[in-house]
Design a protein around this motif. Structure first.
Motif, PDB file in Angstrom:
ATOM      1  N   ARG A   1       0.833  -1.196   0.000  1.00 20.61           N
ATOM      2  CA  ARG A   1       0.000   0.000   0.000  1.00 20.61           C
ATOM      3  C   ARG A   1       0.873   1.253   0.000  1.00 20.61           C
ATOM      4  NH1 ARG A   1      -3.606   1.790   5.132  1.00 20.61           N
ATOM      5  NH2 ARG A   1      -1.516   2.125   5.919  1.00 20.61           N
TER       6      ARG A   1
ATOM      7  N   LEU B   1       3.944   1.511  -1.114  1.00 20.58           N
ATOM      8  CA  LEU B   1       4.617   1.640  -2.412  1.00 20.58           C
ATOM      9  C   LEU B   1       3.677   2.222  -3.467  1.00 20.58           C
ATOM     10  CD1 LEU B   1       6.696  -1.667  -2.644  1.00 20.58           C
ATOM     11  CD2 LEU B   1       7.459   0.605  -1.967  1.00 20.58           C
ATOM     12  N   PHE B   2       2.458   1.707  -3.512  1.00 23.50           N
ATOM     13  CA  PHE B   2       1.521   2.201  -4.529  1.00 23.50           C
ATOM     14  C   PHE B   2       1.103   3.655  -4.272  1.00 23.50           C
ATOM     15  CE2 PHE B   2       0.561  -2.352  -5.472  1.00 23.50           C
ATOM     16  CZ  PHE B   2       0.839  -2.289  -6.821  1.00 23.50           C
ATOM     17  N   PHE B   3       1.191   4.055  -3.010  1.00 22.01           N
ATOM     18  CA  PHE B   3       0.750   5.413  -2.688  1.00 22.01           C
ATOM     19  C   PHE B   3       1.848   6.450  -2.925  1.00 22.01           C
ATOM     20  CE2 PHE B   3      -0.650   8.809   0.306  1.00 22.01           C
ATOM     21  CZ  PHE B   3      -1.902   9.013  -0.229  1.00 22.01           C
TER      22      PHE B   3
ATOM     23  N   GLY C   1      -2.826   5.666  -6.874  1.00 19.80           N
ATOM     24  CA  GLY C   1      -2.603   5.383  -5.458  1.00 19.80           C
ATOM     25  C   GLY C   1      -3.624   6.059  -4.560  1.00 19.80           C
TER      26      GLY C   1
END
Lengths: 278, 319
Positions: free
Chosen positions: B132, B134-136, B197
């Motif tokens: 989470r 990383l994607f954000f 994200g």
């Protein structure tokens, strides 16, 4: 009944592959910034630097004039911090009064702020610029702090008033019975309780102000006081396509916010999801 | 629900200096208005500032949309002339369609992508919090900095073209951002990268509110994955969808920084948006009247979609 199976493991691996692909731009960013000029045109953009060095960073951090990155960094910190203080002070008290008041005008005031959130800044930008220039607010950090506070106040008030609506009035009623005055209630009962809302406001507003380019481009245009995004824009404009230098400045601008994010990522993400559900 | 947290119990015990009942020296208030907490005039500074910076400025801006003001000296009221000019100028009409394309394209792709990732991350994964984060990460970066990185990636000698050549697809390589046909799609990719994200986080928060028992019950009853999503998950995350799309559209319609950094509106106006045109007309070309008229069109479009979104949301009250 939902258990961790082989399929779940597969999903986990798949998401990691996706995440690493998603973050590939960071790979190019870092590797390119570490390449000296001699390697820029001789090596593949996909390759790692052979002799990584920090010469690009040194060049970026010692630049002067319109593209003084260090000055931009300092200005950005002052402006962001000042705006956050203004937004917390004015947002909390205004949000508190309009959410707690039972008078008729408070509902109208709430919608006044709600609509202001979606009014596009561009339409007001020209008159705002003229007004700010007349009052001597352009070209200074102070002016931008006042402007950002005013521009983001609706968002701040919205987050605060939703927070107060979700918070029962029991403590305040008890304090009233104990004989506390209204300012005592706000200062000693309400203020300590609103930390979560303040956190969300800080994250939201801080990120918007820190990253904002349009407003500072217009209101600081031509002055020696630039924020980081504007300094970066001017600096890169003078570089044409020296990507290693460009990426050095991009990294310099990213590091503070990324460090803050990685340090406080849990709060950060909670602030975003929680603050929006209002 | 806002970011609520249980108030610390110490807060309640905050010492209070003894004083007589509130409003002792004031005129008695009618009981029916209930408990008065805080003085109404505390809200004044905030209200005045918002009225001045948002409403007065917007109002004056709206007025200048009907003048031929250049930014200095006198001006004449010209009626709808500025608006007629917009609809006759292909660059500005192009900016209008580009803005709508980018806003809806990025909202659609960003939300679908965000929802898929959120569903993938939902429950059970051992590393879901790291993933989470990383994607954000792209969300916190400044759109300007993001745009420069992507400008390099799409550069003629950049990673994408080098990669395409290395796998033998060299004829697909092109100067992405300088190609009038491809530039807008390139911009779209950058916008989606920066917004996925954000949507994911809102959807993860929404999914956290879907009770596991209901999903399990549906699974036991023989509902397949799609049916569980369609009839259990989707209705439950409707509010999250409404929030994510509303914010995405409002933000997408204003897109400015990435365009300035990626293409500056080019090639030949292929990536011009309303926001970049407003800036160029009003601040670079000294055509304040025309810039204000464009800004008014942008304002009307944003208000239009915001109201529609409000309507759609209100039909599904969730509280």
């Amino acid at each position: 009944m939902f258990r961790y199976t082989k399929l779940t493991l597969l999903r986990e691996i798949g998401l990691w592959v996706l995440a690493l692909t998603f973050l590939a731009p960071f790979y190019f960013l870092v590797t390119t910034a570490l390449k000296p000029d001699s390697e820029m045109y001789t090596t593949s953009p996909l390759a790692l630097p052979k002799n990584p060095d920090f010469s690009n960073f040194v060049a970026v951090l010692t630049a002067t004039g319109n593209s003084n990155v260090v000055l931009g960094l300092v200005n950005s910190i002052i402006i962001t911090a000042g705006s956050i203080v203004g937004l917390i002070a004015l947002g909390s008290i205004t949000g508190y009064v309009i959410s707690r008041s039972t008078r008729r005008w408070s509902k109208g005031a709430y919608y006044l702020f709600l609509i202001a959130i979606i009014l596009p800044g561009q339409l007001g930008a020209v008159p705002l610029y003229m007004g700010a220039r007349a009052m001597g607010l352009t070209g200074s950090a102070w002016g931008l702090i006042v402007l950002y506070t005013g521009m983001l106040l609706p968002l701040s008030i919205f987050l605060y008033s939703n927070f107060f609506r979700g918070l029962g009035t029991d403590y305040e009623e008890a304090a009233t019975i104990d004989g506390a005055s209204r300012s005592q209630i706000f200062g000693k009962v309400v203020l300590p309780m609103m930390a979560p809302a303040t956190g969300t406001v800080t994250i939201f507003a801080g990120l918007i102000v820190w990253n904002d380019f349009f407003t500072s481009l217009i209101f600081l245009g031509g002055s020696a006081n630039q924020t980081l995004p504007v300094a970066m824009y001017y600096y890169i404009g003078s570089l044409v396509s020296e990507w290693n230098s460009i990426f050095a400045i991009v990294i310099v601008s990213m590091v503070p916010i990324l460090a803050l994010f990685l340090f406080a990522q849990k709060r950060f993400i909670q602030g975003f999801s929680g603050g929006l559900k209002g | 629900m806002t970011a609520t947290m249980q108030p610390k119990s110490e807060a309640a015990k905050a010492p209070l200096r003894g004083r007589r009942a509130p409003g002792a020296g004031e005129k008695p208030r009618p009981r029916s208005t209930g408990l008065q907490l805080g003085h109404w005039w505390w809200a004044l500074p905030g209200i005045v500032l918002v009225i001045a910076i948002h409403y007065v400025a917007t109002g004056i801006g709206g007025f200048f949309a009907f003048t031929n003001w250049t930014g200095i000296g006198s001006f004449k009221i010209v009626g709808w002339q500025n608006f007629e000019a917009i609809f006759k100028d292909p660059t500005k009409l192009g900016a209008l369609t580009n803005t709508l394309f980018l806003a809806f394209g990025s909202v659609f792709l960003g939300n679908v992508g965000g929802l898929i990732i959120a569903l993938g991350l939902n429950r059970m994964l051992k590393t879901r919090y790291i993933l989470r984060t990383l994607f954000f990460m792209p969300v916190v970066l400044s759109p300007l900095a993001t745009a420069y990185v992507w400008k390099y990636i799409f550069d003629f000698d950049g990673p994408i073209n080098v990669f395409l050549t290395s796998i033998g697809a060299g004829d697909l390589a092109k100067p992405w951002l300088a190609d009038p046909q491809w530039a807008i799609w390139t911009v779209l990719v950058v916008l989606v990268w920066g917004s996925t994200g954000f949507a994911m986080v809102i959807f993860m928060a929404g999914l956290a509110g879907v009770p596991v028992e209901v999903e399990e019950a549906a699974a036991i009853d023989g509902a397949n994955l799609w049916q569980r999503f369609r009839y259990v998950t989707l209705p439950a995350i409707r509010p999250a969808i409404a929030i994510a799309t509303t914010l995405g559209i409002v933000q997408g319609l204003r897109v400015f920084d990435p365009i300035m950094a990626l293409t500056n509106g080019g090639p030949a106006g292929a990536t011009e948006t309303l926001a970049t045109q407003v800036y160029k007309q009003a601040f670079a070309l000294g055509n304040f009247g025309g810039g204000a008229a464009l800004a008014l069109v942008l304002a009307a479009i944003i208000l239009f979609f915001a109201v529609i979104q409000q309507r759609l949301t209100r039909q599904n009250p969730e509280d």
